[in-house]
Design a protein around this motif. Structure first.
Motif, PDB file in Angstrom:
ATOM      1  N   GLN A  30      35.231  25.386 -65.029  1.00 51.82           N
ATOM      2  CA  GLN A  30      34.063  24.553 -65.349  1.00 51.82           C
ATOM      3  C   GLN A  30      32.771  25.275 -64.996  1.00 51.82           C
ATOM      4  OE1 GLN A  30      35.091  20.896 -63.171  1.00 51.82           O
ATOM      5  NE2 GLN A  30      35.346  19.879 -65.156  1.00 51.82           N
ATOM      6  N   THR A  31      32.826  26.072 -63.934  1.00 57.99           N
ATOM      7  CA  THR A  31      31.641  26.835 -63.526  1.00 57.99           C
ATOM      8  C   THR A  31      31.423  28.048 -64.426  1.00 57.99           C
ATOM      9  OG1 THR A  31      32.064  26.189 -61.238  1.00 57.99           O
ATOM     10  CG2 THR A  31      30.532  27.994 -61.578  1.00 57.99           C
ATOM     11  N   MET A  32      32.528  28.701 -64.822  1.00 55.58           N
ATOM     12  CA  MET A  32      32.463  29.927 -65.623  1.00 55.58           C
ATOM     13  C   MET A  32      33.300  29.759 -66.893  1.00 55.58           C
ATOM     14  SD  MET A  32      30.649  32.030 -63.662  1.00 55.58           S
ATOM     15  CE  MET A  32      31.047  33.703 -64.159  1.00 55.58           C
ATOM     16  N   PRO A  33      32.879  28.914 -67.822  1.00 57.60           N
ATOM     17  CA  PRO A  33      33.685  28.691 -69.029  1.00 57.60           C
ATOM     18  C   PRO A  33      33.836  29.962 -69.847  1.00 57.60           C
ATOM     19  CG  PRO A  33      31.488  27.750 -69.274  1.00 57.60           C
ATOM     20  CD  PRO A  33      31.614  28.173 -67.847  1.00 57.60           C
ATOM     21  N   GLY A  34      35.055  30.221 -70.326  1.00 62.30           N
ATOM     22  CA  GLY A  34      35.308  31.391 -71.161  1.00 62.30           C
ATOM     23  C   GLY A  34      35.583  32.659 -70.399  1.00 62.30           C
ATOM     24  N   ASP A  35      35.517  32.640 -69.077  1.00 59.69           N
ATOM     25  CA  ASP A  35      35.792  33.841 -68.288  1.00 59.69           C
ATOM     26  C   ASP A  35      37.274  34.186 -68.392  1.00 59.69           C
ATOM     27  OD1 ASP A  35      36.409  35.552 -65.921  1.00 59.69           O
ATOM     28  OD2 ASP A  35      34.298  35.174 -65.443  1.00 59.69           O
ATOM     29  N   TRP A  36      37.577  35.455 -68.704  1.00 62.70           N
ATOM     30  CA  TRP A  36      38.975  35.869 -68.916  1.00 62.70           C
ATOM     31  C   TRP A  36      39.817  35.720 -67.660  1.00 62.70           C
ATOM     32  CZ3 TRP A  36      40.727  39.672 -65.721  1.00 62.70           C
ATOM     33  CH2 TRP A  36      39.779  40.514 -65.141  1.00 62.70           C
ATOM     34  N   ARG A  37      39.182  35.665 -66.493  1.00 59.58           N
ATOM     35  CA  ARG A  37      39.945  35.565 -65.254  1.00 59.58           C
ATOM     36  C   ARG A  37      40.656  34.224 -65.111  1.00 59.58           C
ATOM     37  NH1 ARG A  37      35.274  37.483 -61.275  1.00 59.58           N
ATOM     38  NH2 ARG A  37      34.145  36.125 -62.735  1.00 59.58           N
ATOM     39  N   THR A  38      40.148  33.214 -65.790  1.00 56.14           N
ATOM     40  CA  THR A  38      40.862  31.922 -65.788  1.00 56.14           C
ATOM     41  C   THR A  38      42.255  32.104 -66.376  1.00 56.14           C
ATOM     42  OG1 THR A  38      38.798  30.666 -65.992  1.00 56.14           O
ATOM     43  CG2 THR A  38      40.833  29.544 -66.634  1.00 56.14           C
ATOM     44  N   MET A  39      42.319  32.772 -67.523  1.00 57.67           N
ATOM     45  CA  MET A  39      43.624  32.999 -68.145  1.00 57.67           C
ATOM     46  C   MET A  39      44.473  33.944 -67.309  1.00 57.67           C
ATOM     47  SD  MET A  39      44.535  34.197 -72.032  1.00 57.67           S
ATOM     48  CE  MET A  39      43.899  32.664 -72.679  1.00 57.67           C
ATOM     49  N   TRP A  40      43.840  34.918 -66.668  1.00 60.37           N
ATOM     50  CA  TRP A  40      44.605  35.858 -65.839  1.00 60.37           C
ATOM     51  C   TRP A  40      45.353  35.117 -64.737  1.00 60.37           C
ATOM     52  CZ3 TRP A  40      46.579  40.558 -65.546  1.00 60.37           C
ATOM     53  CH2 TRP A  40      47.000  41.017 -64.296  1.00 60.37           C
ATOM     54  N   TYR A  41      44.637  34.293 -64.002  1.00 58.89           N
ATOM     55  CA  TYR A  41      45.288  33.599 -62.887  1.00 58.89           C
ATOM     56  C   TYR A  41      46.261  32.522 -63.384  1.00 58.89           C
ATOM     57  CZ  TYR A  41      42.638  36.031 -59.338  1.00 58.89           C
ATOM     58  OH  TYR A  41      42.136  37.001 -58.513  1.00 58.89           O
ATOM     59  N   MET A  42      45.997  31.986 -64.543  1.00 58.26           N
ATOM     60  CA  MET A  42      46.960  31.051 -65.124  1.00 58.26           C
ATOM     61  C   MET A  42      48.265  31.774 -65.432  1.00 58.26           C
ATOM     62  SD  MET A  42      46.490  28.741 -68.572  1.00 58.26           S
ATOM     63  CE  MET A  42      44.857  28.264 -67.999  1.00 58.26           C
ATOM     64  N   ALA A  43      48.149  32.975 -66.004  1.00 57.69           N
ATOM     65  CA  ALA A  43      49.340  33.759 -66.325  1.00 57.69           C
ATOM     66  C   ALA A  43      50.082  34.182 -65.057  1.00 57.69           C
ATOM     67  CB  ALA A  43      48.950  34.985 -67.152  1.00 57.69           C
ATOM     68  N   VAL A  44      49.338  34.599 -64.039  1.00 57.01           N
ATOM     69  CA  VAL A  44      49.961  34.988 -62.779  1.00 57.01           C
ATOM     70  C   VAL A  44      50.703  33.806 -62.171  1.00 57.01           C
ATOM     71  CG1 VAL A  44      49.489  35.730 -60.409  1.00 57.01           C
ATOM     72  CG2 VAL A  44      48.320  36.841 -62.316  1.00 57.01           C
TER      73      VAL A  44
END
Length: 790
Positions: free
Chosen positions: A569-583
């Motif tokens: 919510q703070t950083m919408p679209g940041d690729w790191r969201t998907m990274w940690y989701m995948a991890v």
């Protein structure tokens, strides 16, 4: 046709000129003819209709024009959403290989100009500095297929009835005057300073002339005038080019020297000419055609060389973007290599990022889809789109104008893309039809392209080309993670939790307010980190990400998910969201979901190692062994610090029954690695175990490796027992070795092996942790003792 009105002439007007006297009728040659001439309906000229279909591909013969066809040149699109069909021949200033380089005199020999081309990684062939006097055109003409009215885009100057088309005249549609005749001839002195030697090239926006600067040591310069003096848009573009060029100072961009005027030979009206440095080399288009002329027609430039060009071009574009300028018409024709430097030339299409009114000059095959230009105009991502298209055109052959004007061929159909998946993914991201999914920063694209280059070079050179990532830290995998007796587990897939933990972590953003504080937390365990981070009075994006990783490591998935949601919510679209989701999914055993997310991250960051490693771990668990093996191989070949990839590749090869290939991989773990001993331990075990029949050489190699390892007594004896037990089994099945062969210092015979085994088991008994273990080891030693008569 109409009767010529010139006194005494019996000719007829055809294509704006009389076929007998060659003059335009007086009523047409009036000063206000532009205002009185008929106009096409609507506020804007219509989109041009090329008279001939564009070529299927660039011709493969040397000297052929890859931009041939009526839509091959730069086409303008106005700020009011129109394609105005500016059709240049693709050969713009410098695309002939003659233009634009900085010679301080007329001498043909000069000091070598060294650039950064290849970044010290690629050996790019030097393009010799070209003698300017040899570059002058003997017959300067504009091809008929490239003659269009500068006002309404109507075809002009075309052949009819077997007669060649006129190079001067008036448009039959709107009455605008056109002229494709060079305005300068040899000997003309422009601005009282520049002596013209002749024409070098012609392009969509003007003629290119070679001249000597008589005021500055007779240095060679290039004069760029207007191709069609009746083209109002070309006049505007030339003025814009002069303005922008005067602001630009970059080693990879042609330099403007001056602006001079010279009267038109027919009207006497002064015409403007931009004075630029002369770049004596060849365009990338020419280099490609030269390559094809040397071999097969489908040949392209070497991939490493193409990437080297791309990196330098991205530096130049990044500079322009930082000055709020867009290049708009990037293509191989507009990039010149001279010696070891490249120059971006022809800034005629440059415009400010916030400009919504000026025409947009683009080239079919390199430009974004027309509807995008109409909808939102050019952008940084459209410039980078053109770079991606140019990289593709230079590195493999495909129908980039007709069959794939806004797409790439399937990966399976292009050998180069099959071989280098990361390059394929980079091209597809940079040329994606959805602008938001492309690169939006030249430096970001250059960074990913550099990562791809290192992979390519590692494959070509068969040696690693490592480099630190600016996005990820190192993998979390070392000898401390492997117990002294657990080397065998390295050939088993890591547990989901362990797999998630060994992946590299994204680096802390130095711009985050808490960045300095978080670096000091590196020594804390996850259990200590969680309460520390939760107590932070004002969480920052990096604080939340560090908390997410700690919670994942602790197995607290629900809390990690909530914290990751707050970060998103703070950083919408940041690729790191998907990274940690995948991890998180990988650590939870949700391998299919992890695979999908790591795959998307791979496409987004094609030059990074971390997404490939994550995808390999997920693919290995979903049954995609060959996919996983390919990813592990790419990671390991590129950077030997990712030792987990070596073990991953080795265990897949062993699972596929390819023991020798698994051994080859383990043998490449460098001696300086903390996991070298573990790799050699597993290698020794592979040499003496398995279903395949073993030769004496396998045991001798295992013994030799073991002797070089220098293990302590207990570990050395345990591994020696494993080797000797395998050898004893092999001898019992009829195996025979050379009588002189010695394994671990003893003869490779049943008696010699039994004697050594007895000694090793008795030594291990001294290290036993319990009496029961000691007795068992002594009993085993006794059972192996060679039979004697005593």
């Amino acid at each position: 046709m109409t009767q010529c009105t010139a006194p005494g002439c019996t000719g007829r007007i055809e294509d704006g000129f009389c076929g007998v006297c060659g003059l335009a009728p007086p009523d047409v040659r009036t000063p206000d003819q532009d205002r009185s001439a008929p106009r096409p309906p609507g506020p804007f000229p219509p989109v041009p209709r090329p008279g001939a279909a564009p070529p299927e591909e660039w011709p493969g013969r040397p000297g052929s024009d890859p931009g041939s066809g009526d839509d091959s040149g730069s086409h303008p699109v106005s700020g009011n959403v129109r394609l105005s069909g500016r059709s240049g021949p693709g050969n713009t200033a410098g695309s002939t290989g003659t233009p634009l380089s900085g010679s301080s005199s007329g001498r043909t020999s000069r000091p070598t100009s060294r650039g950064m081309l290849g970044m010290g990684l690629v050996q790019v062939p030097v393009v010799p500095y070209r003698d300017p006097s040899e570059a002058v055109m003997t017959d300067p003409v504009v091809a008929e297929k490239n003659r269009y009215c500068g006002h309404c885009n109507e075809k002009v100057g075309r052949s009819r009835g077997g007669q060649p088309g006129r190079t001067q005249g008036f448009c039959r549609r709107c009455g605008t005057q056109f002229s494709f005749v060079p305005k300068l001839v040899e000997g003309d002195m422009v601005g009282g300073q520049y002596e013209v030697l002749g024409c070098l090239a012609h392009g969509g926006l003007g003629w290119i002339y070679l001249a000597r600067d008589r005021n500055v040591n007779d240095r060679w310069v290039v004069l760029k005038g207007l191709l069609n003096a009746g083209d109002a848009e070309a006049h505007k573009a030339a003025a814009a080019e002069r303005e922008y060029l005067s602001q630009v100072e970059h080693p990879n961009i042609v330099k403007i020297i001056n602006f001079a005027q010279h009267p038109d030979p027919e009207t006497g009206i002064p015409g403007g000419h931009i004075v630029m440095e002369y770049v004596g080399g060849k365009s990338l288009r020419e280099l490609l055609l030269d390559r094809r002329g040397e071999g097969e027609e489908d040949q392209a430039l070497p991939l490493a060389q193409v990437i080297a060009y791309g990196l330098e071009c991205l530096r130049a574009l990044g500079y322009l973007h930082a000055k709020n300028l867009l290049y708009c018409d990037f293509k191989p024709d507009n990039v010149i290599q001279s010696e070891e430097q490249i120059k971006l030339i022809d800034l005629g299409g440059v415009r400010r990022i916030d400009d919504t009114a000026s025409p947009v000059y683009t080239t079919p095959g390199y430009r974004v889809p027309e509807e995008e230009i109409i909808r939102s105009g050019p952008s940084v991502s459209s410039d980078l789109y053109a770079v991606g298209r140019a990289l593709a055109v230079l590195s493999f052959r495909f129908s980039f104008r007709r069959r794939h004007p806004h797409s790439l061929p399937p990966r399976e159909s292009v050998p180069l893309l099959r071989r280098y998946e990361s390059y394929d993914r980079l091209l597809r991201r940079s040329t994606h039809n959805e602008p938001e999914r492309r690169f939006h920063d030249a430096a970001d694209m250059a960074e990913q392209l550099t990562g791809v280059l290192r992979e390519v070079l590692a494959d070509l050179d068969e040696s690693p080309h490592p480099a630190s990532s600016s996005l990820f830290g190192p993998e979390s995998f070392s000898a401390a993670d492997v117990g002294p007796h657990d080397s065998d587990t390295l050939l088993e897939p890591p547990s989901p939790t362990r797999a998630a933990a060994l992946l590299p972590a994204p680096l802390i953003d130095p711009g985050d307010p808490a960045a300095q504080l978080l670096r000091g937390f590196s020594s804390l365990s996850p259990a200590e980190l969680v309460p520390t981070l939760r107590s932070a009075p004002a969480p920052t994006p990096e604080t939340r990400l560090m908390l997410v990783r700690a919670l994942i490591t602790e197995g607290r998935k629900l809390e990690a998910t909530e914290t990751l949601h707050a970060f998103n919510q703070t950083m919408p679209g940041d690729w790191r969201t998907m990274w940690y989701m995948a991890v998180m999914e990988l650590g939870d055993g949700e391998f299919e979901d992890a695979h999908a997310h790591f795959d998307e991250l791979y496409s987004h960051l094609p030059g990074e190692i971390a997404p490939k490693l994550g995808l390999a771990l997920a693919a290995e668990r979903t049954g995609g062994l060959e996919t996983a093996a390919g990813l592990y191989r790419t990671v390991w070949n590129t950077d030997h610090s990712y030792v987990s990839a070596a073990f991953g590749l080795a265990r897949i090869r062993r699972a596929q029954g390819q023991r020798s290939r698994a051994i080859e991989v383990l043998d490449t773990v460098p001696e300086l690695s903390s996991l070298h001993v573990h790799a050699q331990t597993v290698l020794v075990a592979l040499l003496v175990t398995g279903e395949d029949p073993h030769a004496a050489d396998d045991f001798l190699r295992a013994g030799e490796r073991l002797g070089r390892l220098g293990l302590d007594s207990e570990r050395g004896d345990r591994l020696a027992v494993r080797v000797l037990e395998g050898a004893l089994d092999w001898l019992g099945r009829g195996g025979r070795a050379d009588p002189s062969a010695r394994l671990l210092g003893a003869p490779l015979t049943e008696e010699g092996v039994r004697t050594d085994l007895e000694r090793r088991y008795r030594a291990l008994a001294h290290w036993a942790r319990s009496p029961a273990d000691r007795y068992a080891l002594v009993d085993r030693a006794n059972s192996l003792r060679p039979k004697t008569l005593l």
